[in-house]
Write an enzyme that holds these catalytic residues in place. Structure first.
Site: not given
Ligand code: CP
Ligand code: NVA
Length: 320
Positions: A117, A144, A147, A239, A279, A307
């Site tokens: 990340r 991402h 996700q 988001d 998310c 996830r």
């Protein structure tokens, strides 16, 4: 649709990096969804004792904060029999002036894959360029993929399919919007991104999504009017308005994104039985109201759980 089984020779992802989700094909996505489904069904049986990552180590490097990604990757690796090696925070890697090349060339002498990340997409691309082991994007400013894989699992579980559904995403054309366009295209879902002018998703992400959509028939649209975007949608997604690294822009962004809040009025435009996805972390009262995130339409905790399942399947596809 061909039913694929573990061991079927359909896994073009073996040994490859996953940096954007654009590495997938529609066929690989179906293979992935089936693998997740089989893994979840087998979880309580003896087959779950299989440890495909036994004897292997995976570096999990987090240069931004994380709850879901960090914990779900650590547990996924452990359940698959591997050893997660956590490198958390700015003090742990890539922060002492050592070149990316030297850092990666040393790391790969110890580990069999790198989960990273970070901020710029160019950073993870540079890591992947030097790494001889697979690199998995655990979130960058631009993408991402882990996700969105979990989101597609969640939609598929709750709706029984993804192809032919209509999804709408509201707010910032950020890493989630970029990756959702690719994921929607891969899964045969239509996606409308509803964002203010100046906050569109990346043209390169849209281009990759449109390329994939040629074979799946997905329609990808930008729509400024949130009520038009929500009309008849089967899936409503949002988001944060200020992603990690943009905290200083929060107040100005909150003003610009206010018309894109997912509230009961916007949900009422969607199709009956529409799902709500986020998310997480959510900023209740900003991009989504309590009445929506706490409603029966909301599947955000299933999405978070997925996830773990999605990353187990992804790790086995990338690492064998
Ligand atoms: N959704 C997600 O990636 O959460 P974290 O930032 O907590 O990992
Ligand atoms: N767009 C958000 C996603 C968090 C999981 C961010 O990058 O902060």
């Amino acid at each position: 649709m061909t039913i694929l089984r573990d061991g079927d020779d359909m896994n073009d992802l073996l040994g490859r990096d996953v940096l954007t989700l654009g590495e997938f094909t529609p066929e690989l996505l179906q293979f992935f969804l089936q693998r997740v489904s089989v893994q979840k069904r087998m979880a309580s049986t003896a087959a779950s004792a299989s440890k495909p990552l036994a004897g292997r180590s995976i570096a999990i490097i987090m240069l931004k904060p994380s709850l879901r990604t960090r914990v779900s990757f650590e547990i996924a690796v452990t359940r698959l029999g591997g050893t997660p090696v956590l490198l958390i925070g700015e003090g742990s890697a890539f922060s002492r002036g050592e070149s990316v090349k030297d850092t990666v060339k040393v790391l790969e002498r110890y580990v069999d894959a790198i989960v990273l990340r970070t901020y710029e997409q160019s950073h993870i691309e540079e890591v992947a360029e030097h790494a001889s082991v697979p690199v998995i994007n655990a979130l960058t400013d631009d993408y991402h993929p882990c996700q969105v894989l979990a989101d597609l699992v969640t939609i598929s579980e709750h709706k029984g399919r993804t192809a032919g559904l209509r999804a709408a995403y509201f707010g910032d054309g950020n890493n989630m919007a970029n990756t959702l366009m690719i994921g929607a295209a891969l899964s045969g879902m239509d996606l409308t991104v509803s964002c203010p002018t100046g906050f569109d998703p990346l043209p390169s992400a849209l281009a990759r999504a449109e390329e994939i959509a040629q074979s799946t028939g997905s329609r990808l649209t930008i729509e400024r009017d949130p009520r038009i975007a929500a009309a008849g949608a089967d899936v409503i997604i949002t988001d944060t308005w200020a992603s990690m690294g943009q905290e200083g822009e929060h107040d100005e962004r909150a003003r610009q994104f206010a018309p894109y809040q997912v509230n009961a009025d916007l949900m009422a435009q969607a199709a009956p039985g529409a799902l709500f996805l986020h998310c997480l972390p959510a900023h209740r009262g900003e991009e989504v109201t309590d009445e929506v995130i706490d409603s029966a339409a909301s599947v955000v905790y299933d999405e978070a759980e997925n996830r773990l399942h999605a990353q187990k399947a992804l790790l086995t596809m990338v690492m064998g």
